[in-house]
Design an enzyme around this catalytic site. Sequence first.
Site, PDB file in Angstrom:
ATOM      1  N   GLY A  46      52.372  23.223  18.758  1.00  0.00           N
ATOM      2  CA  GLY A  46      52.975  22.265  17.829  1.00  0.00           C
ATOM      3  C   GLY A  46      54.208  21.625  18.427  1.00  0.00           C
ATOM      4  O   GLY A  46      54.871  22.207  19.298  1.00  0.00           O
ATOM      5  N   CYS A  90      58.588  28.520  21.413  1.00  0.00           N
ATOM      6  CA  CYS A  90      58.914  27.127  21.103  1.00  0.00           C
ATOM      7  C   CYS A  90      59.105  26.373  22.409  1.00  0.00           C
ATOM      8  O   CYS A  90      59.734  26.882  23.333  1.00  0.00           O
ATOM      9  CB  CYS A  90      60.190  27.083  20.269  1.00  0.00           C
ATOM     10  SG  CYS A  90      60.709  25.417  19.810  1.00  0.00           S
ATOM     11  N   GLU A 133      57.187  24.167  12.574  1.00  0.00           N
ATOM     12  CA  GLU A 133      57.408  22.735  12.844  1.00  0.00           C
ATOM     13  C   GLU A 133      58.229  22.085  11.730  1.00  0.00           C
ATOM     14  O   GLU A 133      59.101  21.248  11.996  1.00  0.00           O
ATOM     15  CB  GLU A 133      56.069  22.010  13.010  1.00  0.00           C
ATOM     16  CG  GLU A 133      55.184  22.518  14.147  1.00  0.00           C
ATOM     17  CD  GLU A 133      55.905  22.707  15.461  1.00  0.00           C
ATOM     18  OE1 GLU A 133      56.841  21.940  15.753  1.00  0.00           O
ATOM     19  OE2 GLU A 133      55.569  23.651  16.202  1.00  0.00           O
ATOM     20  N   HIS A 136      61.814  22.709  12.155  1.00  0.00           N
ATOM     21  CA  HIS A 136      62.441  21.804  13.140  1.00  0.00           C
ATOM     22  C   HIS A 136      62.986  20.547  12.454  1.00  0.00           C
ATOM     23  O   HIS A 136      64.012  20.002  12.868  1.00  0.00           O
ATOM     24  CB  HIS A 136      61.415  21.350  14.185  1.00  0.00           C
ATOM     25  CG  HIS A 136      61.284  22.255  15.366  1.00  0.00           C
ATOM     26  ND1 HIS A 136      62.326  22.568  16.202  1.00  0.00           N
ATOM     27  CD2 HIS A 136      60.199  22.904  15.874  1.00  0.00           C
ATOM     28  CE1 HIS A 136      61.900  23.370  17.175  1.00  0.00           C
ATOM     29  NE2 HIS A 136      60.608  23.600  16.994  1.00  0.00           N
TER      30      HIS A 136
HETATM   31 CO    CO Z   1      59.363  24.789  18.106  1.00  0.00          CO
END
Ligand code: CO
Length: 152
Positions: A46, A90, A133, A136
């Site tokens: 992602g 990540c 996600e 984020h």
């Molecule tokens: Co990430």
Amino acid sequence: MARRKIYQIGDDTLRQVSKPVTEFDDKLSALMDDMIDTLVYADGAGLAAPQVGVLKRIFVATFDGGRTFIEAVNPVIVEAKGKRVAAEGCLSIPNISEKVERPRHVVVHAFDRHGNPIVLKADNFEASCYCHEIDHLDGILFTDKSLRRKNR
Ligand code: CO
């Protein structure tokens, strides 16, 4: 399509709250194509727009190694059930994997790049990915929530 630079932890951009998308135009489509290109090249699951330096509420994901893609604009978690602990990584935090507790099942309402409403239902890894996600988009990184950090 073009690959974009992936911003790394320590960059203040990753800590900002992203703004909703209001224009479903060619520029949005180009951005999302670039995000997909960037995600595939980085071999991730992602990628959220702030990770390429764009503070807009967008993420892309792939769960089959880059053959098909989930695209979500202005995603909102409307349902979350259960709990699951699993290691996450990540693309903005290289070489770190830590366990995070996430809902086992989520339903996400979002829009596609054309502005059509979509519903994403996900379990387990995919549910964790959507939560990661969407975090984020609010300037939250998985390391903020990792169990290692909580136990420190
Ligand atoms: Co990430």
